[in-house]
Each structure stands twice: as structure tokens, then as C-alpha cells.
Design a protein around this motif. Structure first.
Motif, PDB file in Angstrom:
ATOM      1  N   LEU A   1      -5.924   5.266   1.005  1.00  0.00           N
ATOM      2  CA  LEU A   1      -5.842   4.088   0.820  1.00  0.00           C
ATOM      3  C   LEU A   1      -6.888   3.208   1.514  1.00  0.00           C
ATOM      4  O   LEU A   1      -7.242   2.083   1.382  1.00  0.00           O
ATOM      5  CB  LEU A   1      -4.592   3.268   0.440  1.00  0.00           C
ATOM      6  CG  LEU A   1      -3.875   4.088  -0.467  1.00  0.00           C
ATOM      7  CD1 LEU A   1      -2.667   3.242  -0.846  1.00  0.00           C
ATOM      8  CD2 LEU A   1      -4.616   4.050  -1.932  1.00  0.00           C
ATOM      9  N   PHE A   2      -6.763   3.465   2.801  1.00  0.00           N
ATOM     10  CA  PHE A   2      -7.587   2.934   3.949  1.00  0.00           C
ATOM     11  C   PHE A   2      -9.119   3.535   3.907  1.00  0.00           C
ATOM     12  O   PHE A   2      -9.907   2.904   4.983  1.00  0.00           O
ATOM     13  CB  PHE A   2      -6.949   2.940   5.334  1.00  0.00           C
ATOM     14  CG  PHE A   2      -5.721   2.257   5.272  1.00  0.00           C
ATOM     15  CD1 PHE A   2      -5.636   0.915   5.168  1.00  0.00           C
ATOM     16  CD2 PHE A   2      -4.435   2.925   5.607  1.00  0.00           C
ATOM     17  CE1 PHE A   2      -4.375   0.213   5.178  1.00  0.00           C
ATOM     18  CE2 PHE A   2      -3.331   2.043   5.551  1.00  0.00           C
ATOM     19  CZ  PHE A   2      -3.460   0.878   5.465  1.00  0.00           C
TER      20      PHE A   2
ATOM     21  N   ARG B   1      -0.344   0.297  10.322  1.00  0.00           N
ATOM     22  CA  ARG B   1       0.770   0.273   9.585  1.00  0.00           C
ATOM     23  C   ARG B   1       2.018   0.936   9.961  1.00  0.00           C
ATOM     24  O   ARG B   1       2.996   0.068   9.922  1.00  0.00           O
ATOM     25  CB  ARG B   1       0.364   0.931   8.150  1.00  0.00           C
ATOM     26  CG  ARG B   1       1.587   1.001   7.072  1.00  0.00           C
ATOM     27  CD  ARG B   1       1.200   2.089   6.165  1.00  0.00           C
ATOM     28  NE  ARG B   1       2.333   2.027   4.963  1.00  0.00           N
ATOM     29  CZ  ARG B   1       3.469   2.686   5.125  1.00  0.00           C
ATOM     30  NH1 ARG B   1       3.756   3.895   5.737  1.00  0.00           N
ATOM     31  NH2 ARG B   1       4.371   2.689   4.178  1.00  0.00           N
TER      32      ARG B   1
ATOM     33  N   TYR C   1      -6.239  -2.494  -5.319  1.00  0.00           N
ATOM     34  CA  TYR C   1      -5.397  -1.232  -5.983  1.00  0.00           C
ATOM     35  C   TYR C   1      -4.543  -1.623  -7.120  1.00  0.00           C
ATOM     36  O   TYR C   1      -4.423  -0.780  -7.985  1.00  0.00           O
ATOM     37  CB  TYR C   1      -4.763  -0.633  -4.916  1.00  0.00           C
ATOM     38  CG  TYR C   1      -5.526   0.249  -3.924  1.00  0.00           C
ATOM     39  CD1 TYR C   1      -6.874   0.941  -4.468  1.00  0.00           C
ATOM     40  CD2 TYR C   1      -5.545   0.061  -2.482  1.00  0.00           C
ATOM     41  CE1 TYR C   1      -7.644   1.437  -3.304  1.00  0.00           C
ATOM     42  CE2 TYR C   1      -6.237   0.668  -1.484  1.00  0.00           C
ATOM     43  CZ  TYR C   1      -7.280   1.360  -1.985  1.00  0.00           C
ATOM     44  OH  TYR C   1      -8.351   1.996  -1.109  1.00  0.00           O
TER      45      TYR C   1
ATOM     46  N   LEU D   1      -6.335  -5.695   0.042  1.00  0.00           N
ATOM     47  CA  LEU D   1      -6.436  -4.452  -0.264  1.00  0.00           C
ATOM     48  C   LEU D   1      -5.486  -3.999  -1.313  1.00  0.00           C
ATOM     49  O   LEU D   1      -5.773  -3.127  -2.335  1.00  0.00           O
ATOM     50  CB  LEU D   1      -6.433  -3.070   0.995  1.00  0.00           C
ATOM     51  CG  LEU D   1      -7.038  -2.008   0.834  1.00  0.00           C
ATOM     52  CD1 LEU D   1      -8.583  -1.977   0.532  1.00  0.00           C
ATOM     53  CD2 LEU D   1      -6.889  -1.240   2.067  1.00  0.00           C
ATOM     54  N   PRO D   2      -4.207  -4.382  -1.442  1.00  0.00           N
ATOM     55  CA  PRO D   2      -3.407  -4.044  -2.571  1.00  0.00           C
ATOM     56  C   PRO D   2      -3.769  -4.657  -3.767  1.00  0.00           C
ATOM     57  O   PRO D   2      -3.573  -4.152  -4.809  1.00  0.00           O
ATOM     58  CB  PRO D   2      -2.046  -4.627  -1.953  1.00  0.00           C
ATOM     59  CG  PRO D   2      -2.201  -4.699  -0.513  1.00  0.00           C
ATOM     60  CD  PRO D   2      -3.595  -4.832  -0.163  1.00  0.00           C
TER      61      PRO D   2
ATOM     62  N   LEU E   1       0.684  -1.201  -0.191  1.00  0.00           N
ATOM     63  CA  LEU E   1       0.047   0.113   0.038  1.00  0.00           C
ATOM     64  C   LEU E   1       0.772   1.314   0.003  1.00  0.00           C
ATOM     65  O   LEU E   1       0.558   2.292  -0.804  1.00  0.00           O
ATOM     66  CB  LEU E   1      -0.928   0.023   1.088  1.00  0.00           C
ATOM     67  CG  LEU E   1      -2.046  -1.053   1.054  1.00  0.00           C
ATOM     68  CD1 LEU E   1      -2.800  -1.244   2.426  1.00  0.00           C
ATOM     69  CD2 LEU E   1      -3.129  -0.729  -0.184  1.00  0.00           C
TER      70      LEU E   1
ATOM     71  N   ILE F   1      -1.185   7.453   1.897  1.00  0.00           N
ATOM     72  CA  ILE F   1      -1.523   6.170   2.461  1.00  0.00           C
ATOM     73  C   ILE F   1      -3.012   6.094   2.915  1.00  0.00           C
ATOM     74  O   ILE F   1      -3.584   5.129   3.023  1.00  0.00           O
ATOM     75  CB  ILE F   1      -0.505   5.751   3.358  1.00  0.00           C
ATOM     76  CG1 ILE F   1      -0.725   4.036   3.435  1.00  0.00           C
ATOM     77  CG2 ILE F   1      -0.123   6.417   4.354  1.00  0.00           C
ATOM     78  CD1 ILE F   1       0.090   3.215   2.624  1.00  0.00           C
TER      79      ILE F   1
ATOM     80  N   ALA G   1     -11.753   3.314  -1.721  1.00  0.00           N
ATOM     81  CA  ALA G   1     -11.705   2.062  -2.186  1.00  0.00           C
ATOM     82  C   ALA G   1     -12.831   1.737  -2.809  1.00  0.00           C
ATOM     83  O   ALA G   1     -12.712   0.965  -3.931  1.00  0.00           O
ATOM     84  CB  ALA G   1     -11.536   0.779  -0.953  1.00  0.00           C
TER      85      ALA G   1
END
Length: 174
Positions: free
Chosen positions: A29-30, A109, A152, A148-149, A12, A26, A35
Motif C-alpha cells: 500500500l506504500f 507506521r 484505496y 492514501l486511505p 491502511l 501493508i 498506488a
């Protein structure tokens, strides 16, 4: 599962820095809203036959973010519209669920990268907010968050021209 999550957090970081370049790095992205938007882009760009095979795992990533949101048990008990935390000097601060999940996941993270009180990246959540967000959450982080990655990656692959330009820009900066 912790190895999968650590790898996901690393990936991520690469997506935030190099491929997708979200506005807030970042943290975006959460966010479930970010998303979902990428998921919808991928779904519309992908042929139906491919989507039937490739999108269920991406949907599991969305479901994992939703589960993290539901983990803010105090806010749900109060039937509030967000996570309200009491700051040490008196005022209350309210985060909508999207922001609260994002900040909580950034804390997780950064914890895997060993950021403590001494060394902090610029996007880290303050110690006061960190402690309070952790106290408001049940601590359950679904294993599927590691997908999740993957979501993306699909989003990046669905915009080949943009990705190509970003790679060229990155190479020229080196």
C-alpha cells in the motif's frame, strides 16, 4: 498532522487486512507503483464528471509518495537507481525506490503502534535495515500522505463485487 497520519496508518492496516488484500500486505500500500495502478483503475471505472471532483485528492496522495521517494537524498546525490545501504557484516543491499519508500513507511507506521525491538509484527523491517533507511532519508513525510486511505477507499468502491465477496468471506470466518 501526526493525528492524521496515525489515523491513516490505522486505515491502511484495515485495507491491507480486509478490503484490498495486496500480495505483500501493508507494504504494498506504500508502493507508488501499487498506488498508481489503483489510481488508474479508479480513473477508468469512474465517470469523468465524478473523477474531476474525486480524483484530485487521490492524486495528492500519489504526489506525497513521490515526495517521500525524493527524500532519499543520498541515492539522488549518487544518481543511483535505488537506495544502497551498507549492512553491518559487510555486504551492500540495494532497494529500488518503490521498495525503499514502502519499507520506510512501514517503519513509520509501526513506530506509531509502539513496536520496539522486543515485539515485532511479521512484516516489520529488520533493525539494521530500519536504521540505515532512516539515515538515507531526509525525514520529510508530506501531510498529503494521509490521503492514501482515501485513494484505496475509491479503489475498493470501484470493485463492489470483489469487496462484497471479501466481506462475506470475512463474516463466514467469524
Amino acid at each position: 498532522m501526526s493525528a492524521q497520519r496515525i489515523l491513516a496508518f490505522t486505515l491502511l492496516g484495515s485495507f491491507a487486512d480486509r478490503l484490498l488484500t495486496p500480495k505483500n500486505g501493508i507494504e504494498d500500500l506504500f508502493k507508488l507503483s501499487y498506488a498508481r495502478a489503483r489510481f488508474d483503475e479508479v480513473r477508468h471505472a469512474m465517470p469523468a464528471d465524478a473523477a474531476q471532483i474525486l480524483l484530485p485528492a487521490a492524486q495528492r496522495a500519489l504526489d506525497a509518495l513521490e515526495a517521500v521517494r525524493k527524500g532519499f537524498f543520498i541515492a539522488h546525490q549518487r544518481k543511483g537507481g535505488g537506495v544502497e545501504i551498507q549492512m553491518p557484516n559487510g555486504p551492500r543491499r540495494t532497494y529500488n525506490f518503490d521498495d525503499a519508500v514502502a519499507k520506510l513507511m512501514v517503519v513509520h507506521r509501526h513506530a506509531t503502534h509502539g513496536y520496539g525491538r522486543g515485539t515485532r509484527p511479521k512484516s516489520v523491517v529488520s533493525a539494521e535495515v530500519t536504521e540505515r533507511l532512516l539515515a538515507h532519508h531526509d525525514g520529510e513525510i508530506p501531510d498529503d500522505l494521509a490521503l492514501l486511505p482515501y485513494l484505496y477507499l475509491l479503489a475498493a468502491l470501484s470493485r463492489p463485487e470483489q469487496i462484497r465477496n471479501q466481506i462475506i468471506d470475512h463474516v463466514e470466518r467469524i
